[in-house]
Write a protein that holds these residues in place. Structure first.
Motif, PDB file in Angstrom:
ATOM      1  N   GLN A 110       0.799  -1.216   0.000  1.00  0.00           N
ATOM      2  CA  GLN A 110       0.000   0.000   0.000  1.00  0.00           C
ATOM      3  C   GLN A 110       0.842   1.281   0.000  1.00  0.00           C
ATOM      4  O   GLN A 110       0.559   2.186  -0.782  1.00  0.00           O
ATOM      5  N   PRO A 111       1.877   1.401   0.836  1.00  0.00           N
ATOM      6  CA  PRO A 111       2.733   2.592   0.724  1.00  0.00           C
ATOM      7  C   PRO A 111       3.407   2.702  -0.650  1.00  0.00           C
ATOM      8  O   PRO A 111       3.503   3.798  -1.209  1.00  0.00           O
ATOM      9  N   LEU A 112       3.867   1.575  -1.195  1.00  0.00           N
ATOM     10  CA  LEU A 112       4.505   1.591  -2.507  1.00  0.00           C
ATOM     11  C   LEU A 112       3.521   2.059  -3.579  1.00  0.00           C
ATOM     12  O   LEU A 112       3.865   2.856  -4.460  1.00  0.00           O
ATOM     13  N   GLU A 113       2.284   1.567  -3.512  1.00  0.00           N
ATOM     14  CA  GLU A 113       1.274   1.946  -4.491  1.00  0.00           C
ATOM     15  C   GLU A 113       0.889   3.416  -4.349  1.00  0.00           C
ATOM     16  O   GLU A 113       0.666   4.113  -5.342  1.00  0.00           O
ATOM     17  N   ALA A 114       0.812   3.899  -3.111  1.00  0.00           N
ATOM     18  CA  ALA A 114       0.462   5.303  -2.889  1.00  0.00           C
ATOM     19  C   ALA A 114       1.501   6.218  -3.522  1.00  0.00           C
ATOM     20  O   ALA A 114       1.163   7.206  -4.188  1.00  0.00           O
ATOM     21  N   LEU A 115       2.772   5.902  -3.331  1.00  0.00           N
ATOM     22  CA  LEU A 115       3.833   6.710  -3.928  1.00  0.00           C
ATOM     23  C   LEU A 115       3.829   6.589  -5.448  1.00  0.00           C
ATOM     24  O   LEU A 115       4.060   7.564  -6.164  1.00  0.00           O
ATOM     25  N   ARG A 116       3.575   5.391  -5.946  1.00  0.00           N
ATOM     26  CA  ARG A 116       3.573   5.177  -7.393  1.00  0.00           C
ATOM     27  C   ARG A 116       2.454   5.975  -8.075  1.00  0.00           C
ATOM     28  O   ARG A 116       2.662   6.604  -9.113  1.00  0.00           O
ATOM     29  N   LEU A 117       1.264   5.946  -7.470  1.00  0.00           N
ATOM     30  CA  LEU A 117       0.102   6.533  -8.113  1.00  0.00           C
ATOM     31  C   LEU A 117      -0.045   8.034  -7.856  1.00  0.00           C
ATOM     32  O   LEU A 117      -0.567   8.757  -8.705  1.00  0.00           O
ATOM     33  N   ARG A 118       0.414   8.499  -6.698  1.00  0.00           N
ATOM     34  CA  ARG A 118       0.096   9.881  -6.318  1.00  0.00           C
ATOM     35  C   ARG A 118       1.275  10.835  -6.357  1.00  0.00           C
ATOM     36  O   ARG A 118       1.096  12.037  -6.478  1.00  0.00           O
ATOM     37  N   PHE A 119       2.497  10.322  -6.236  1.00  0.00           N
ATOM     38  CA  PHE A 119       3.662  11.198  -6.225  1.00  0.00           C
ATOM     39  C   PHE A 119       4.176  11.436  -7.648  1.00  0.00           C
ATOM     40  O   PHE A 119       4.275  10.495  -8.437  1.00  0.00           O
TER      41      PHE A 119
END
Length: 354
Positions: free
Chosen positions: A134-143
């Motif tokens: 989930q942290p990896l996906e959040a950074l991938r999609l939103r940053f």
């Protein structure tokens, strides 16, 4: 004759009935199949709110003020912002001990003031997650990846705290790495920011920052700037084009005394060279204390059941309750709770032989 006609009439009607019934059954089967093939309506998943509850009084936007300890001579280093701004404006700086190990790194913040690298990992956890993905996906999609000079009016080096990165949703390599490492550390993982260079195929070598995760006695290299979907957590041993020189977490700094041409992030070549001591204490639930458990027999296995970290003597734990399990073949297993409060905790346990 009449009898034959009557029989013919019955046969014809029976055939018509079965044909009509077959058509009806076929239509009903098709309807059922259509229902099976219908895709479920996609529900829009809620966008997570990047807020840590009950921490509104704690300033996550500002790095921690503090001093760095040179472990080799037990001396402390304090930052002189006026001098650093004049001499090293907008560059990362480092200090080495007599043993030639880097015991402190510092970089300018969005406010122009310099802070130690550890200070940027000031405890921000956007929200609790159930998995590493989930942290990896959040950074991938939103940053969005953006260089410092594009964001901060041509300043070549600016570090953001993880909270600032989540507010801006953009940053360069160290901003991504700090945001990911701080998030993972806050959830009990042993994660560190690694500093060094990277040489991707067909590209020149350049300075870079990434995350190293220690989990289940394995080392994983997490490229926080990666914008492709993650299929697996890559082992650091499979990533030879990263060349690390230092690592840091919230409290400690490590130096690579061997060759930077390595895929190992532990062992004799990595020396703990510095410690970060903040002037102000962290938010209460971010404070850590050490836990020591001495057992008889001494080779018993110790596990902390309710966290992800593996036990080691002197493990740093945040304030809270922890469930311990002590196992040794041929002995009765011990299970009990301990409270980590305001100081280091030393426990002694003797197992009963079966």
């Amino acid at each position: 004759m009449i009898r034959d006609f009557f029989i013919f009439f019955i046969v014809i009607n029976a055939m018509i009935y079965y044909i009509v019934q077959d058509i009806i059954d076929t239509k009903q089967r098709n309807k059922k199949d259509e229902k099976k093939l219908e895709l479920p309506t996609k529900k829009k998943s809620p966008t997570p709110t990047f807020v840590l509850e009950n921490h509104s009084a704690y300033d996550f936007k500002t790095p921690k003020d503090g001093k760095a300890k040179n472990i080799s001579d037990n001396r402390f280093l304090k930052l002189n912002n006026k001098r650093y701004k004049e001499k090293n404006y907008n560059t990362m700086i480092s200090w080495k001990s007599k043993a030639k190990t880097t015991y402190a790194l510092a970089a300018p913040a969005t406010t122009d003031n310099y802070y130690f690298a550890n200070a940027y990992l000031n405890g921000y956890v956007p929200y609790e997650t159930k998995s590493l993905w989930q942290p990896l996906e959040a950074l991938r999609l939103r940053f969005k990846y953006k260089k410092d000079d594009d964001i901060y009016n041509k300043r070549p080096e600016v570090w953001q705290t993880s909270r600032e990165s989540f507010m801006n949703l953009r940053g360069d390599c160290e901003d991504h790495a700090i945001a990911l490492a701080d998030w993972l550390i806050g959830q009990g993982y042993d994660a560190r920011v690694a500093i060094g260079t990277v040489k991707f195929r067909g590209q020149p070598a350049g300075g870079h920052a990434w995350v190293i995760l220690f989990k289940d006695k394995k080392e994983y290299l997490l490229e926080a700037t990666r914008k492709q979907k993650w299929n697996m957590l890559p082992l650091a041993s499979t990533m030879p084009y990263y060349f690390p020189t230092e690592m840091f977490n919230r409290e400690e700094t490590w130096t690579n005394k061997g060759s930077s041409n390595t895929t190992k992030y532990s062992g004799e070549m990595w020396v703990k060279s510095g410690e970060f001591v903040p002037y102000d204490s962290y938010y209460p639930d971010l404070k850590t204390h050490r836990l020591f458990v001495n057992t008889l027999p001494v080779d018993a296995t110790i596990k902390i059941i309710n966290i992800k970290k593996e036990f080691s003597q002197g493990i740093k734990l945040r304030t809270g309750r922890y469930y311990l399990k002590i196992i040794k073949e041929g002995f009765k297993t011990e299970e009990f709770w301990v409270n980590i409060n305001s100081e280091d905790l030393h426990i002694e346990k003797s197992l009963i032989r079966l």
